[in-house]
Design a protein around this motif. Sequence first.
Motif, short mmCIF file in Angstrom:
data_model
loop_
_atom_site.label_atom_id
_atom_site.label_comp_id
_atom_site.label_asym_id
_atom_site.label_seq_id
_atom_site.Cartn_x
_atom_site.Cartn_y
_atom_site.Cartn_z
N VAL A 90 0.84 -1.21 0.00
CA VAL A 90 0.00 0.00 0.00
C VAL A 90 0.87 1.25 0.00
N ASP A 91 1.93 1.23 0.78
CA ASP A 91 2.83 2.37 0.88
C ASP A 91 3.55 2.64 -0.44
N ARG A 92 3.77 1.58 -1.22
CA ARG A 92 4.57 1.71 -2.45
C ARG A 92 3.71 1.92 -3.70
N VAL A 93 2.56 1.21 -3.79
CA VAL A 93 1.79 1.26 -5.03
C VAL A 93 0.36 1.76 -4.85
N GLY A 94 -0.05 2.06 -3.62
CA GLY A 94 -1.41 2.57 -3.39
C GLY A 94 -2.36 1.49 -2.93
N PRO A 138 9.40 0.21 -17.41
CA PRO A 138 10.66 0.50 -16.72
C PRO A 138 10.47 1.09 -15.33
N SER A 139 9.39 1.84 -15.14
CA SER A 139 9.17 2.50 -13.84
C SER A 139 8.29 1.68 -12.90
N THR A 140 7.97 0.45 -13.28
CA THR A 140 7.10 -0.38 -12.44
C THR A 140 7.78 -0.71 -11.11
N ASP A 141 7.05 -0.57 -10.04
CA ASP A 141 7.56 -0.91 -8.71
C ASP A 141 7.39 -2.42 -8.51
N VAL A 142 8.41 -3.16 -8.93
CA VAL A 142 8.34 -4.62 -8.88
C VAL A 142 8.23 -5.11 -7.43
N ALA A 143 8.95 -4.48 -6.53
CA ALA A 143 8.91 -4.89 -5.12
C ALA A 143 7.51 -4.71 -4.55
N GLY A 144 6.90 -3.57 -4.84
CA GLY A 144 5.55 -3.32 -4.34
C GLY A 144 4.54 -4.30 -4.89
#
Length: 297
Positions: A90-94, A138-144
């Motif tokens: 939630v903190d990283r991707v909403g 490229p900007s995808t937050d893979v970890a989130g």
Amino acid sequence: MSRLNLGTGGAVATMVASASVNQAGAALAARAFPAIGPAGVVAIRQLAAAAVLLPVARPNLRRMTWSQWWPALLLGLVFTVMNISLYTAVDRVGLGLAVTLEFLGPLTIALCGSRTPIDLVCAVVAGIGVYVLVRPGPSTDVAGLSLGLLAGACWAAYILLNRLIGARLPGLQGPAVGTAVAAVLYLPVAVVILAQGRFTVTALAYGLGAGVLCSVVPYAADVVALRRVPARFFGLVQSVHPMLAALAGAVILGQVPAAHVWAGIVIVVCTNAVAVAVAGTRAARLPEPLLARPEPS
């Protein structure tokens, strides 16, 4: 038949109310992230939930058998991983995106409940929905995104374990023990944050609110609902979670989902509805002896 329908209707109302409260609580908890981070919110949430559930459920720990202990302990571990994974996502991707990825857990339960050619179609469509939802680049937050999927795996385990515990322990004793286990595991986190002086009145209020709204109310409601409906039907009603999460994120956090996020949410939710409906139709056609559930050991 009227009693069965009444019981099912009550279970549905319970699950929808639980989902609404849960997502509102998650949105409020996110407001404490700047002060104490996701781990701090989870620590307060688990401690608050344990403080409420243990006195209410009053589990007799000395009389619990191993067949009762092991699912409760596993449930505690599931709580530990699920909550930190979801809140960090939630903190990283909403909130809306994170909860939709978490929702793939119940969707998997639904797909595993049926074995027809349409299952493969549902799986493919769900994959398309996830692709539309995240739009990898490229900007995808893979970890989130990965943490959201991990929370989904934990949610699937939670559904199955909670149903098993509901058959082996009366009332809220199972969730109370599981919550206590998670609270003990998060106690060092709370101690460290307290020593750092990061706890504020506002952060504590949001964390305590999350403990009640996201833990106490849903755990109690889910135990009641899972005693009245099959796990597959439970997974169907959970379809409301991504929608409610997106709405809560927009209203409380100002996280207005983009058009592709809404499209992905709708695809995933509709896929789940079809998968569960097919599974339910197939189960209804089976002879009664094959539908009977074995008694818990």
